[in-house]
Design a protein around this motif. Structure first.
Motif, PDB file in Angstrom:
ATOM      1  N   LEU A 144      39.107  67.248  73.223  1.00 29.34           N
ATOM      2  CA  LEU A 144      39.335  68.520  73.906  1.00 29.34           C
ATOM      3  C   LEU A 144      40.768  68.625  74.413  1.00 29.34           C
ATOM      4  CD1 LEU A 144      35.995  68.866  75.899  1.00 29.34           C
ATOM      5  CD2 LEU A 144      36.706  70.163  73.888  1.00 29.34           C
ATOM      6  N   ALA A 145      41.294  67.530  74.968  1.00 26.00           N
ATOM      7  CA  ALA A 145      42.670  67.535  75.462  1.00 26.00           C
ATOM      8  C   ALA A 145      43.657  67.759  74.323  1.00 26.00           C
ATOM      9  CB  ALA A 145      42.975  66.229  76.185  1.00 26.00           C
ATOM     10  N   VAL A 146      43.475  67.077  73.213  1.00 24.89           N
ATOM     11  CA  VAL A 146      44.366  67.251  72.069  1.00 24.89           C
ATOM     12  C   VAL A 146      44.240  68.663  71.513  1.00 24.89           C
ATOM     13  CG1 VAL A 146      44.799  66.523  69.680  1.00 24.89           C
ATOM     14  CG2 VAL A 146      44.485  64.810  71.467  1.00 24.89           C
ATOM     15  N   GLY A 147      43.028  69.193  71.481  1.00 24.86           N
ATOM     16  CA  GLY A 147      42.831  70.565  71.023  1.00 24.86           C
ATOM     17  C   GLY A 147      43.568  71.572  71.882  1.00 24.86           C
ATOM     18  N   LEU A 148      43.473  71.405  73.197  1.00 21.06           N
ATOM     19  CA  LEU A 148      44.187  72.316  74.104  1.00 21.06           C
ATOM     20  C   LEU A 148      45.697  72.153  73.980  1.00 21.06           C
ATOM     21  CD1 LEU A 148      41.941  72.088  77.289  1.00 21.06           C
ATOM     22  CD2 LEU A 148      42.180  74.027  75.741  1.00 21.06           C
ATOM     23  N   LEU A 149      46.153  70.921  73.873  1.00 20.57           N
ATOM     24  CA  LEU A 149      47.589  70.689  73.730  1.00 20.57           C
ATOM     25  C   LEU A 149      48.113  71.174  72.382  1.00 20.57           C
ATOM     26  CD1 LEU A 149      47.941  67.179  75.386  1.00 20.57           C
ATOM     27  CD2 LEU A 149      48.780  69.363  76.270  1.00 20.57           C
ATOM     28  N   SER A 150      47.250  71.218  71.388  1.00 16.30           N
ATOM     29  CA  SER A 150      47.669  71.709  70.071  1.00 16.30           C
ATOM     30  C   SER A 150      48.011  73.188  70.119  1.00 16.30           C
ATOM     31  CB  SER A 150      46.588  71.456  69.028  1.00 16.30           C
ATOM     32  OG  SER A 150      46.465  70.081  68.781  1.00 16.30           O
ATOM     33  N   MET A 151      47.392  73.902  71.034  1.00 22.29           N
ATOM     34  CA  MET A 151      47.729  75.311  71.196  1.00 22.29           C
ATOM     35  C   MET A 151      49.177  75.470  71.662  1.00 22.29           C
ATOM     36  SD  MET A 151      44.429  77.060  72.878  1.00 22.29           S
ATOM     37  CE  MET A 151      42.904  76.179  72.757  1.00 22.29           C
ATOM     38  N   LEU A 152      49.674  74.453  72.330  1.00 20.09           N
ATOM     39  CA  LEU A 152      51.063  74.471  72.796  1.00 20.09           C
ATOM     40  C   LEU A 152      51.986  73.738  71.819  1.00 20.09           C
ATOM     41  CD1 LEU A 152      50.355  73.534  76.520  1.00 20.09           C
ATOM     42  CD2 LEU A 152      50.761  75.816  75.593  1.00 20.09           C
ATOM     43  N   LEU A 153      51.446  73.340  70.688  1.00 18.88           N
ATOM     44  CA  LEU A 153      52.146  72.600  69.638  1.00 18.88           C
ATOM     45  C   LEU A 153      52.465  71.154  70.002  1.00 18.88           C
ATOM     46  CD1 LEU A 153      54.559  75.327  68.250  1.00 18.88           C
ATOM     47  CD2 LEU A 153      52.339  74.658  67.365  1.00 18.88           C
ATOM     48  N   VAL A 154      52.325  70.771  71.253  1.00 23.06           N
ATOM     49  CA  VAL A 154      52.558  69.389  71.665  1.00 23.06           C
ATOM     50  C   VAL A 154      51.455  68.484  71.124  1.00 23.06           C
ATOM     51  CG1 VAL A 154      52.758  67.854  73.662  1.00 23.06           C
ATOM     52  CG2 VAL A 154      53.730  70.142  73.751  1.00 23.06           C
ATOM     53  N   GLY A 155      50.234  68.992  71.114  1.00 27.20           N
ATOM     54  CA  GLY A 155      49.085  68.200  70.695  1.00 27.20           C
ATOM     55  C   GLY A 155      49.083  67.836  69.227  1.00 27.20           C
ATOM     56  N   LEU A 199      51.250  66.368  67.664  1.00 32.97           N
ATOM     57  CA  LEU A 199      51.764  65.005  67.552  1.00 32.97           C
ATOM     58  C   LEU A 199      50.690  63.971  67.886  1.00 32.97           C
ATOM     59  CD1 LEU A 199      55.193  65.589  69.306  1.00 32.97           C
ATOM     60  CD2 LEU A 199      54.754  65.460  66.844  1.00 32.97           C
ATOM     61  N   LEU A 200      49.681  64.387  68.620  1.00 34.63           N
ATOM     62  CA  LEU A 200      48.612  63.473  69.035  1.00 34.63           C
ATOM     63  C   LEU A 200      47.447  63.416  68.048  1.00 34.63           C
ATOM     64  CD1 LEU A 200      48.493  64.432  72.810  1.00 34.63           C
ATOM     65  CD2 LEU A 200      49.614  62.457  71.778  1.00 34.63           C
ATOM     66  N   VAL A 201      47.414  64.328  67.094  1.00 31.61           N
ATOM     67  CA  VAL A 201      46.303  64.379  66.141  1.00 31.61           C
ATOM     68  C   VAL A 201      46.148  63.066  65.368  1.00 31.61           C
ATOM     69  CG1 VAL A 201      45.437  65.522  64.067  1.00 31.61           C
ATOM     70  CG2 VAL A 201      46.258  66.884  65.989  1.00 31.61           C
ATOM     71  N   PRO A 202      47.240  62.447  64.865  1.00 29.69           N
ATOM     72  CA  PRO A 202      47.050  61.166  64.164  1.00 29.69           C
ATOM     73  C   PRO A 202      46.438  60.081  65.044  1.00 29.69           C
ATOM     74  CG  PRO A 202      49.229  62.052  63.701  1.00 29.69           C
ATOM     75  CD  PRO A 202      48.617  62.914  64.772  1.00 29.69           C
ATOM     76  N   ILE A 203      46.788  60.087  66.323  1.00 31.96           N
ATOM     77  CA  ILE A 203      46.205  59.106  67.243  1.00 31.96           C
ATOM     78  C   ILE A 203      44.718  59.375  67.424  1.00 31.96           C
ATOM     79  CG2 ILE A 203      46.234  58.275  69.633  1.00 31.96           C
ATOM     80  CD1 ILE A 203      49.274  58.870  69.593  1.00 31.96           C
ATOM     81  N   LEU A 204      44.359  60.644  67.503  1.00 33.13           N
ATOM     82  CA  LEU A 204      42.955  61.020  67.639  1.00 33.13           C
ATOM     83  C   LEU A 204      42.164  60.637  66.380  1.00 33.13           C
ATOM     84  CD1 LEU A 204      40.930  62.324  69.535  1.00 33.13           C
ATOM     85  CD2 LEU A 204      41.475  64.513  68.488  1.00 33.13           C
ATOM     86  N   VAL A 205      42.767  60.800  65.219  1.00 36.35           N
ATOM     87  CA  VAL A 205      42.111  60.402  63.965  1.00 36.35           C
ATOM     88  C   VAL A 205      41.883  58.891  63.957  1.00 36.35           C
ATOM     89  CG1 VAL A 205      42.429  60.220  61.471  1.00 36.35           C
ATOM     90  CG2 VAL A 205      42.946  62.366  62.633  1.00 36.35           C
ATOM     91  N   LEU A 206      42.877  58.125  64.390  1.00 36.91           N
ATOM     92  CA  LEU A 206      42.713  56.666  64.469  1.00 36.91           C
ATOM     93  C   LEU A 206      41.623  56.285  65.468  1.00 36.91           C
ATOM     94  CD1 LEU A 206      46.416  55.452  64.305  1.00 36.91           C
ATOM     95  CD2 LEU A 206      44.672  55.295  62.516  1.00 36.91           C
ATOM     96  N   ALA A 207      41.544  57.005  66.581  1.00 37.64           N
ATOM     97  CA  ALA A 207      40.489  56.742  67.568  1.00 37.64           C
ATOM     98  C   ALA A 207      39.118  57.052  66.980  1.00 37.64           C
ATOM     99  CB  ALA A 207      40.729  57.562  68.827  1.00 37.64           C
TER     100      ALA A 207
END
Length: 116
Positions: free
Chosen positions: A62-73, A75-83
């Motif tokens: 959810l945090a990465v999804g919300l941050l993705s709206m700001l384009l910052v998230g 960068l975190l998508v690959p980390i979320l995929v690894l998790a």
């Protein structure tokens, strides 16, 4: 450890592999098992472990999804995929341990599990 019944093993395995149900089943199933069988230490342990690790992944998603709206998230998508991959691997290992009647503790979340 005392004898573990087939029902106990099955419920522990379902708690760990509930994310295969899709939707919010990966949080609801371990929570329902945790509440329903809270007097059984084997099932309670496995359901609590599964609920915490799957809840942490839900919150991170959810945090990465919300941050993705700001384009910052993005960068975190690959980390979320690894998790997510780590969740699949560790939950399969946890299910295998439950099948053998053994307890399993997920790595990296034990301080959070112990507090709950």
């Amino acid at each position: 450890m005392p004898f573990v019944t087939t029902e106990q093993k099955l419920l522990a395995i379902v708690a760990h592999l509930a994310y295969f149900f899709g939707g919010l089943g990966f949080v609801i199933a371990p929570l329902a098992i945790l509440i329903w069988k809270r007097e059984d230490p084997f099932i309670y342990h496995h359901a609590k472990q599964a609920l915490v690790v799957q809840g942490v992944l839900l919150i991170a998603s959810l945090a990465v999804g919300l941050l993705s709206m700001l384009l910052v998230g993005l960068l975190l998508v690959p980390i979320l995929v690894l998790a997510g991959i780590a969740l699949v691997v560790t939950s399969l290992f946890a299910a295998y341990n439950a099948l053998n009647g053994e307890l399993y503790r997920y790595p990296l979340i034990q301080s959070l599990v112990d507090r709950l």
